[in-house]
Enzyme design. Structure first.
Site, PDB file in Angstrom:
ATOM      1  N   LYS A  31       0.809  -1.169   0.170  1.00 42.91           N
ATOM      2  CA  LYS A  31       0.092   0.018   0.071  1.00 42.91           C
ATOM      3  C   LYS A  31       0.976   1.277  -0.012  1.00 42.91           C
ATOM      4  O   LYS A  31       2.110   1.273   0.289  1.00 42.91           O
ATOM      5  CB  LYS A  31      -0.867   0.113   1.081  1.00 42.91           C
ATOM      6  CG  LYS A  31      -1.942  -1.214   1.170  1.00 42.91           C
ATOM      7  CD  LYS A  31      -2.907  -0.869   2.521  1.00 42.91           C
ATOM      8  CE  LYS A  31      -3.937  -2.186   2.470  1.00 42.91           C
ATOM      9  NZ  LYS A  31      -5.055  -2.085   3.176  1.00 42.91           N
ATOM     10  N   TYR A  63     -12.077  -1.926  -4.111  1.00 41.95           N
ATOM     11  CA  TYR A  63     -12.543  -2.070  -2.808  1.00 41.95           C
ATOM     12  C   TYR A  63     -14.147  -1.980  -2.648  1.00 41.95           C
ATOM     13  O   TYR A  63     -14.628  -1.683  -1.592  1.00 41.95           O
ATOM     14  CB  TYR A  63     -12.094  -0.999  -1.864  1.00 41.95           C
ATOM     15  CG  TYR A  63     -10.585  -1.458  -1.149  1.00 41.95           C
ATOM     16  CD1 TYR A  63     -10.444  -2.693  -0.432  1.00 41.95           C
ATOM     17  CD2 TYR A  63      -9.370  -0.899  -1.507  1.00 41.95           C
ATOM     18  CE1 TYR A  63      -9.128  -3.056   0.024  1.00 41.95           C
ATOM     19  CE2 TYR A  63      -8.220  -1.324  -0.868  1.00 41.95           C
ATOM     20  CZ  TYR A  63      -8.157  -2.479  -0.335  1.00 41.95           C
ATOM     21  OH  TYR A  63      -6.773  -2.770   0.266  1.00 41.95           O
ATOM     22  N   ASN A  67      -2.164   0.127   6.870  1.00 47.34           N
ATOM     23  CA  ASN A  67      -1.698  -1.098   7.573  1.00 47.34           C
ATOM     24  C   ASN A  67      -0.813  -1.918   6.402  1.00 47.34           C
ATOM     25  O   ASN A  67      -0.757  -3.070   6.233  1.00 47.34           O
ATOM     26  CB  ASN A  67      -2.786  -1.938   7.952  1.00 47.34           C
ATOM     27  CG  ASN A  67      -3.953  -2.330   6.945  1.00 47.34           C
ATOM     28  OD1 ASN A  67      -3.633  -1.786   5.902  1.00 47.34           O
ATOM     29  ND2 ASN A  67      -4.882  -3.149   7.268  1.00 47.34           N
ATOM     30  N   HIS A  70      -2.145  -5.449   1.668  1.00 52.36           N
ATOM     31  CA  HIS A  70      -3.324  -6.108   1.136  1.00 52.36           C
ATOM     32  C   HIS A  70      -3.138  -7.495   1.142  1.00 52.36           C
ATOM     33  O   HIS A  70      -2.128  -7.937   0.422  1.00 52.36           O
ATOM     34  CB  HIS A  70      -4.077  -5.419  -0.008  1.00 52.36           C
ATOM     35  CG  HIS A  70      -5.337  -6.278  -0.387  1.00 52.36           C
ATOM     36  ND1 HIS A  70      -6.532  -6.143  -0.125  1.00 52.36           N
ATOM     37  CD2 HIS A  70      -5.492  -7.202  -1.518  1.00 52.36           C
ATOM     38  CE1 HIS A  70      -7.348  -7.202  -0.320  1.00 52.36           C
ATOM     39  NE2 HIS A  70      -6.625  -7.697  -1.493  1.00 52.36           N
ATOM     40  N   GLU A  96      -8.851 -10.672  -7.910  1.00 48.17           N
ATOM     41  CA  GLU A  96      -8.175  -9.536  -7.611  1.00 48.17           C
ATOM     42  C   GLU A  96      -6.739  -9.712  -8.382  1.00 48.17           C
ATOM     43  O   GLU A  96      -6.065  -8.401  -8.933  1.00 48.17           O
ATOM     44  CB  GLU A  96      -7.884  -9.648  -5.970  1.00 48.17           C
ATOM     45  CG  GLU A  96      -9.197  -9.200  -5.392  1.00 48.17           C
ATOM     46  CD  GLU A  96      -8.965  -9.221  -3.674  1.00 48.17           C
ATOM     47  OE1 GLU A  96      -9.807  -8.822  -3.117  1.00 48.17           O
ATOM     48  OE2 GLU A  96      -7.796  -9.426  -3.222  1.00 48.17           O
TER      49      GLU A  96
HETATM   50  N1  UDP Z   1     -10.013  -0.479   7.166  1.00 47.07           N
HETATM   51  C1  UDP Z   1     -10.034   0.538   7.747  1.00 47.07           C
HETATM   52  N2  UDP Z   1     -11.111   0.466   8.815  1.00 47.07           N
HETATM   53  C2  UDP Z   1     -11.669  -0.363   9.321  1.00 47.07           C
HETATM   54  C3  UDP Z   1     -11.503  -1.513   8.536  1.00 47.07           C
HETATM   55  C4  UDP Z   1     -10.651  -1.575   7.156  1.00 47.07           C
HETATM   56  O1  UDP Z   1      -9.542   1.650   7.349  1.00 47.07           O
HETATM   57  O2  UDP Z   1     -12.385  -0.438  10.369  1.00 47.07           O
HETATM   58  C5  UDP Z   1      -9.256  -0.564   5.885  1.00 47.07           C
HETATM   59  C6  UDP Z   1      -7.782  -1.288   6.013  1.00 47.07           C
HETATM   60  O3  UDP Z   1      -6.925  -0.650   5.025  1.00 47.07           O
HETATM   61  C7  UDP Z   1      -8.107  -2.589   5.477  1.00 47.07           C
HETATM   62  C8  UDP Z   1      -9.191  -2.403   4.253  1.00 47.07           C
HETATM   63  O4  UDP Z   1      -9.969  -1.384   4.692  1.00 47.07           O
HETATM   64  O5  UDP Z   1      -7.062  -3.318   5.185  1.00 47.07           O
HETATM   65  C9  UDP Z   1      -9.829  -3.501   3.917  1.00 47.07           C
HETATM   66  O6  UDP Z   1     -10.672  -3.947   5.053  1.00 47.07           O
HETATM   67  P1  UDP Z   1     -10.859  -5.498   5.385  1.00 47.07           P
HETATM   68  O7  UDP Z   1     -11.680  -5.714   6.391  1.00 47.07           O
HETATM   69  O8  UDP Z   1     -11.135  -6.339   3.965  1.00 47.07           O
HETATM   70  O9  UDP Z   1      -9.425  -5.851   5.836  1.00 47.07           O
HETATM   71  P2  UDP Z   1      -7.997  -6.677   5.370  1.00 47.07           P
HETATM   72  O10 UDP Z   1      -8.774  -7.790   4.569  1.00 47.07           O
HETATM   73  O11 UDP Z   1      -7.397  -5.872   4.485  1.00 47.07           O
HETATM   74  O12 UDP Z   1      -7.449  -7.254   6.609  1.00 47.07           O
HETATM   75 MG    MG Z   2     -10.220  -7.725   2.828  1.00 43.49          MG
END
Ligand code: UDP
Ligand code: MG
Length: 142
Positions: A11, A51, A114, A117, A128
């Site tokens: 990211k 997303y 974070n 991805h 994806e």
């Molecule tokens: N995200 C965020 N706040 C939240 C949950 C998710 O900003 O409360 C962002 C974060 O960058 C995350 C992405 O949205 O990686 C996609 O969310 P997901 O729940 O799919 O998490 P991941 O699969 O990346 O662990």
């Molecule tokens: Mg996810």
């Protein structure tokens, strides 16, 4: 266990902090094969499309802004059980909850920023990877 594909994205925070090499080294040490990788600056429209599953969530707008705020690096990975193993390698979404030694625990700032991805199912891994890479780009690197 089946050979699977999963999509990683380094990211914009990862690229800004110059952590690409360290994160890729962890993928390789964990046994993932890199099928293809590139550097792209996502438009807000592309980031929003990638997303789209989160479009009704309160964090969607900030997520799209963040993902289009600088260059990122999509990486197509392959390995047995790739999807689950990559999720284990990166750790939980919120670095505060991620296990010690995971990429997010060691490098991430917050639940939003974070570092990386990872696809969440084998079907999403396939779609994806296809979002960023043509089959020809993947096949010619094998
Ligand atoms: N995200 C965020 N706040 C939240 C949950 C998710 O900003 O409360 C962002 C974060 O960058 C995350 C992405 O949205 O990686 C996609 O969310 P997901 O729940 O799919 O998490 P991941 O699969 O990346 O662990
Ligand atoms: Mg996810």
């Amino acid at each position: 266990m089946a050979i699977e594909r999963t999509l990683a994205i380094l990211k914009p925070d990862c690229v800004r902090k110059n952590l690409q090499g360290q994160v890729i080294a962890r993928m390789q040490k964990a046994g993932f094969t890199i099928l293809s990788m590139k550097m792209v600056r996502l438009s807000p429209i592309s980031a929003g499309a990638f997303y789209a599953v989160h479009k009704d969530r309160p964090f969607y707008k900030g997520l799209v802004e963040f993902m289009s705020s600088g260059a990122c690096m999509p990486i197509a990975l392959e390995k047995e059980n790739a999807v689950e193993d990559f999720r284990t390698l990166i750790g939980k979404t919120d670095p505060a909850e991620a296990a010690p030694g995971t990429i997010r625990k060691d490098f991430a700032e917050s639940k939003g920023e974070n570092i990386v991805h990872g696809s969440d199912s084998p079907d999403n891994g396939k779609s994806e990877v296809a979002f960023f890479f043509s089959e020809k780009e993947l096949a010619e690197n094998r």
